[in-house]
Design a protein around this motif. Structure first.
Motif, PDB file in Angstrom:
ATOM      1  N   SER A  43       0.708  -1.150   0.030  1.00 22.23           N
ATOM      2  CA  SER A  43      -0.053   0.230  -0.090  1.00 22.23           C
ATOM      3  C   SER A  43       0.928   1.369   0.218  1.00 22.23           C
ATOM      4  N   SER A  44       2.090   1.236   0.116  1.00 17.25           N
ATOM      5  CA  SER A  44       2.881   2.048   0.420  1.00 17.25           C
ATOM      6  C   SER A  44       3.903   2.639  -0.894  1.00 17.25           C
TER       7      SER A  44
ATOM      8  N   GLN B 251       5.713   8.513   4.032  1.00 18.45           N
ATOM      9  CA  GLN B 251       4.920   7.165   3.784  1.00 18.45           C
ATOM     10  C   GLN B 251       5.353   6.121   4.847  1.00 18.45           C
TER      11      GLN B 251
ATOM     12  N   GLN C 232       0.788   0.991   7.180  1.00 17.74           N
ATOM     13  CA  GLN C 232       0.741   0.318   5.670  1.00 17.74           C
ATOM     14  C   GLN C 232       0.937  -1.149   5.955  1.00 17.74           C
TER      15      GLN C 232
ATOM     16  N   ASN D 167      -3.554   2.407   4.468  1.00 18.08           N
ATOM     17  CA  ASN D 167      -4.023   0.872   3.887  1.00 18.08           C
ATOM     18  C   ASN D 167      -5.039   1.072   3.218  1.00 18.08           C
TER      19      ASN D 167
END
Length: 385
Positions: free
Chosen positions: A170-171, A177, A182, A322
């Motif tokens: 998801s990152s 970030q 994540q 997420n």
């Protein structure tokens, strides 16, 4: 005053009560779920990695680097045919980004075929990657449909000998970030799924939906079954479909102990696309399902509330990046545990214009890991972003 009456095991009652009190105090002093530490677990063909956010954590980048470095060592030792393919939206130098670029350079020098599709990258990352003969395609907007949206993917494909790894994250890469919650799901040796991701990457790199004379011109052609555990890959955009609402629409019943319909949404807009998702969530709550949604943005929470989702079903975590669906219910005609992960957002842009991916795995062990991760976010909500 605590007396010293004897107990059945020979200790005094006072000692027993003191022991009980000490255990209670110890329990109260145990860190809450908010103190959850990031980490990876592996079983069978899967590895699930989670970062919980709040402080910078480069676990996911370190995990990716480890697999790239192992592939480089194998190639340096004479193993032929190894390759790495990357599709990444945003690549900063901090948060482990420059170190990952260095690992890819070392891999290319060792004989690994390294090819990248990147949305944007920091100048120092570009300079580092230029140290080796690495094929890079930059897509400032959607690769496969230029001008329509972002190339928003976050996946890595690694072939090392007979082993094939699809790493769906998801990152993006960067310190910002790395301060978010994540996840990354690694799928090993799912031949059909790996091939589908490679074919999708080839189209991104070719900047069109046609590769080797085959065009993925329909939504159905951008949806591919894997080999293991009812795995499936959904590649976006799919402008004629409402994929997330359709997934929820395939849940037909919930029962005690098998009633979870849990979502994590980084972005959720007020379009008809998200309205369809909300309508399905309302339907599932009426069926008795345990519907819960964790959103990152206050606007997403407000949209859900405006669509009739009860406030008790929605919580915010401003650190969460997420994009997850957890199902433990009667799904597609059978009682199943399924998880959907990827880079997709619950927005019309993600569904109909951007390049994104959503990965489904139907596996109890994987789903249970995501159940645990969701509980950490749900029981320790933080302010909306």
């Amino acid at each position: 005053m605590i007396s010293n009456w004897p107990t059945r095991d020979g200790r005094s009652l006072g000692s027993a009560l003191l022991l009980t009190l000490s255990l209670l105090l110890a329990a109260l002093c145990v860190p809450s779920a908010s103190a959850a530490t990031s980490g990876c677990q592996e079983e069978g063909n899967y590895e699930a990695c989670f970062v919980y956010g709040g402080t910078e954590d480069t676990l996911l980048v370190s995990k990716i680097r480890g697999k790239v470095d192992a592939t480089a060592r194998a190639s340096a030792a004479g193993e032929a045919g190894n390759y790495v393919r990357v599709a990444l939206y945003d690549w900063k130098a901090d948060g482990g980004g420059l170190a990952l670029a260095s690992s890819l350079v070392d891999a290319a020098r060792s004989g690994v075929s390294v090819r990248l599709v990147i949305g944007t990258a920091a100048a120092s990352v570009k300079a580092e990657l230029a140290k080796a003969d690495i094929d890079i395609t930059y897509c400032p907007d959607a690769c496969a449909t230029p001008g329509s949206g972002a190339m928003h993917n976050k996946f890595f494909l690694i072939k090392k000998g007979a082993t094939k790894l699809a790493l769906q994250s998801s990152s993006n890469i960067g310190s910002a970030q790395a301060r978010h919650a994540q996840n990354m799901l690694v799928v090993r040796d799912d031949d059909a799924l790996f091939s589908a991701y490679v074919d999708y990457w080839r189209r991104l790199n070719a900047q069109g939906w046609t590769y080797d004379g085959v065009t993925w011109g329909t939504d159905a052609s951008r949806t591919h079954d894997g080999s293991n555990d009812l795995s499936k890959a959904y590649f976006f955009p799919q402008p004629g479909s409402t994929r997330v609402a359709d997934v929820l629409g395939n849940v037909s019943a919930c029962a005690e102990g098998n009633d979870r319909v849990w979502l994590e949404a980084s972005l959720l807009d007020s379009s008809s696309y998200s309205a369809g998702v909300a309508a399905q969530l309302n339907r599932l709550e009426s069926l008795g399902c345990d519907v819960r949604i964790v959103v990152q943005k206050g606007a997403g929470r407000d949209t859900l509330l405006a669509k009739g989702i009860a406030s008790s079903r929605v919580r915010c975590d401003g650190y969460s990046h997420n994009k997850v669906i957890v199902l433990d219910a009667k799904y597609a005609g059978q009682w199943r545990k399924a998880v959907f992960v990827g880079s997709y957002n619950l927005t019309e842009n993600s569904a109909t214009r951007a390049n994104d991916a959503m990965l489904r795995v139907v596996d109890g062990w994987v789903t249970n890991r995501y159940v645990e991760q969701f509980r950490q976010l749900w029981t320790n909500p933080r302010a909306c972003d």
